[in-house]
Design a protein around this motif. Structure first.
Motif, mmCIF file in Angstrom:
data_model
loop_
_atom_site.group_PDB
_atom_site.id
_atom_site.type_symbol
_atom_site.label_atom_id
_atom_site.label_comp_id
_atom_site.label_asym_id
_atom_site.label_seq_id
_atom_site.Cartn_x
_atom_site.Cartn_y
_atom_site.Cartn_z
ATOM 1 N N ALA A 52 58.567 36.089 73.657
ATOM 2 C CA ALA A 52 59.104 35.510 72.422
ATOM 3 C C ALA A 52 60.605 35.274 72.539
ATOM 4 O O ALA A 52 61.116 34.228 72.125
ATOM 5 C CB ALA A 52 58.790 36.423 71.243
ATOM 6 N N VAL A 53 61.336 36.244 73.086
ATOM 7 C CA VAL A 53 62.787 36.083 73.252
ATOM 8 C C VAL A 53 63.084 34.937 74.209
ATOM 9 O O VAL A 53 63.966 34.094 73.949
ATOM 10 C CB VAL A 53 63.412 37.392 73.759
ATOM 11 C CG1 VAL A 53 64.878 37.180 74.140
ATOM 12 C CG2 VAL A 53 63.315 38.478 72.696
ATOM 13 N N ALA A 54 62.360 34.884 75.335
ATOM 14 C CA ALA A 54 62.603 33.831 76.317
ATOM 15 C C ALA A 54 62.292 32.455 75.746
ATOM 16 O O ALA A 54 63.054 31.496 75.934
ATOM 17 C CB ALA A 54 61.765 34.086 77.573
ATOM 18 N N ALA A 55 61.169 32.345 75.022
ATOM 19 C CA ALA A 55 60.802 31.054 74.439
ATOM 20 C C ALA A 55 61.812 30.641 73.369
ATOM 21 O O ALA A 55 62.223 29.471 73.297
ATOM 22 C CB ALA A 55 59.396 31.134 73.835
ATOM 23 N N GLY A 56 62.229 31.589 72.535
ATOM 24 C CA GLY A 56 63.224 31.270 71.521
ATOM 25 C C GLY A 56 64.548 30.861 72.134
ATOM 26 O O GLY A 56 65.202 29.917 71.661
#
Length: 356
Positions: A52-56
Motif C-alpha cells: 500500500a505504501v509503495a503503490a501510494g
C-alpha cells in the motif's frame, strides 16, 4: 554548465533516495517473511501495508509531477469523503477498542489536512491558497464533530506548521526537529510499556491512555523480552497476549505500531520501521519541491507517526496508501510546462537547494 551540474547532482540525490526506499521497503517485506517462517506467523498484513505504501508513493510521484496542485487537492477531498462515507473509520459506540477506528479517522483527516496545505503552497494565487487552508481547517472541524480530539489537534498542528514553514529557510533542521518529536512520543510508549515512568506521573499517564491500552503495551513488551531477535511472529500478538485474549472486543493488536513491530518482529522489525520513517524524511529533505511543501508533508507524516505510536492507525490500508501518496506528491518533480520553464527550472532548483 553550473546549472546543468546542479541539476545532475539534484537528480543523483533523488535517485539515491528512491533506491533507499526500495531497499527499506524490500527489507520490511523480507523480514516479515523470515519472522513468519520462524514462528508460523501470518505476514499478509505487513506485506499488504508495504504494498500500500509503495503503490501510494508511486501514484503520488506521478500525480505530483503531472498536476502538482490538483493531485493533493484531490487527495485531500478523497480523504474527507472517505471519512464521511465509510462509517467504520468514524469513532462510535460500536467500537470498543481504544484508538482503533478512531485512530484511523484521525490519521486520514490529518493526511487530508497535510495534502490541502501542500496544495496551498503549490499555488501562486492568494485566494486559492486561502481556500485550501480553509479546507485543511475544515478537516480539523470534521474531526472535532466526529469526536476525534486527536484528529482535531493533529490537523490544527499540521496547519500551523505549514504556515510557519513559509518562514523556515533550512528544511534539514526543521525535519530533524520533526523526527525528534516522533522519537520522543515513541519513547514515551516504550517507557509506559516497560513500567519506567516515574511513580508520581505514571498514574496520570495510564489514566489518560486507559488501563486496557497500557496492559496491551505491557504484553507487547513481555513478548519482546521473550523473543528479542525474531519476535513472536507477524499476526500472533492476539493469541499470545493475555489482555487481548480476555477482552470482549479485541482486534488482536497492541495499538502501537512500534510495540507491535517489537512484539511480532523483534528489534530488527523496530529498526526497519524507524528506517522507513527516516527514509521518508530523507526523501523530503532531498526532494525538488519547495521547502514549505516538504516541511508541510513532513509535519503531517510526523503527526501520523505520533498517532500510530499511540493507536492502531497503520493497520488500515487507507492510511498506508494515504501516507505513501502524500510522501510521493511532496517529493515529485513537476513536469515543465514549456521551454521557458525548462530554462528556469535548474536555476530555481539551485536556489531552493541553497536555501535548504
Amino acid at each position: 554548465m553550473a546549472s546543468a551540474s546542479g541539476a545532475d547532482a539534484d537528480g543523483g540525490r533523488r535517485s539515491a533516495a528512491d533506491a533507499a526506499g526500495v531497499v527499506v521497503l524490500g527489507a520490511c517485506a523480507g523480514w516479515s517473511l523470515i519472522t513468519a517462517a520462524a514462528h508460523d506467523g501470518r505476514p499478509e498484513g505487513v506485506l499488504l501495508a508495504v504494498l500500500a505504501v509503495a503503490a501510494g508513493y508511486a501514484a503520488g510521484r506521478i500525480g505530483g509531477a503531472v498536476v502538482p496542485v490538483g493531485a493533493p487537492v484531490a487527495a485531500a477531498l478523497a480523504g474527507i469523503a472517505l471519512t464521511l462515507a465509510v462509517p467504520h473509520l468514524a469513532p462510535g459506540p460500536q467500537i470498543g477498542a481504544p484508538l482503533g477506528h478512531a485512530g484511523a479517522t484521525a490519521a486520514v483527516l490529518t493526511l487530508s489536512a497535510g495534502a490541502a496545505c501542500c496544495a496551498a503552497w503549490g499555488t501562486s494565487h492568494p485566494a486559492v491558497r486561502f481556500a485550501l487552508r480553509l479546507l485543511a481547517a475544515g478537516a480539523a472541524l470534521l474531526a472535532a464533530l466526529l469526536g476525534s480530539t486527536v484528529g482535531c489537534v493533529a490537523c490544527v498542528a499540521v496547519l500551523l506548521c505549514s504556515v510557519a514553514a513559509g518562514r523556515t529557510p533550512h528544511r534539514g533542521a526543521a525535519l530533524a526537529v520533526l523526527a525528534s518529536v516522533a522519537v520522543l512520543v515513541t519513547g514515551l510508549t516504550w517507557s509506559v510499556a516497560a513500567r519506567a515512568v516515574p511513580s508520581g506521573s505514571g498514574g496520570a499517564v495510564e489514566e489518560r491512555l486507559t488501563p486496557h491500552r497500557v496492559e496491551l503495551w505491557q504484553d507487547a513488551w513481555r513478548l519482546l523480552a521473550e523473543e528479542p531477535a525474531l519476535g513472536a511472529g507477524p499476526g500472533r500478538f492476539g493469541e499470545l497476549s493475555a489482555t487481548s485474549a480476555h477482552s470482549l472486543v479485541s482486534d488482536g493488536r497492541p495499538h502501537s505500531a512500534a510495540l507491535q513491530q517489537a512484539a511480532e518482529q523483534g528489534v530488527v522489525g523496530v529498526v526497519l520501521l524507524a528506517a522507513a520513517f527516516g527514509w521518508v524524511l530523507y526523501a523530503l529533505w532531498r526532494g525538488p519541491r519547495p521547502t514549505p511543501v516538504a516541511l508541510t508533508a513532513g509535519a503531517a507524516l510526523t503527526a501520523l507517526a505520533t498517532i500510530a505510536a499511540l493507536g492502531n492507525a497503520l493497520s488500515f490500508t487507507a492510511v498506508s496508501v494515504g501516507a505513501g501518496l502524500l510522501a510521493g506528491m511532496a517529493t515529485a518533480r513537476p513536469l515543465p510546462a514549456g521551454p521557458a520553464s525548462r530554462t528556469a527550472e535548474p536555476r530555481s532548483q539551485d536556489a531552493g537547494r541553497a536555501a535548504a
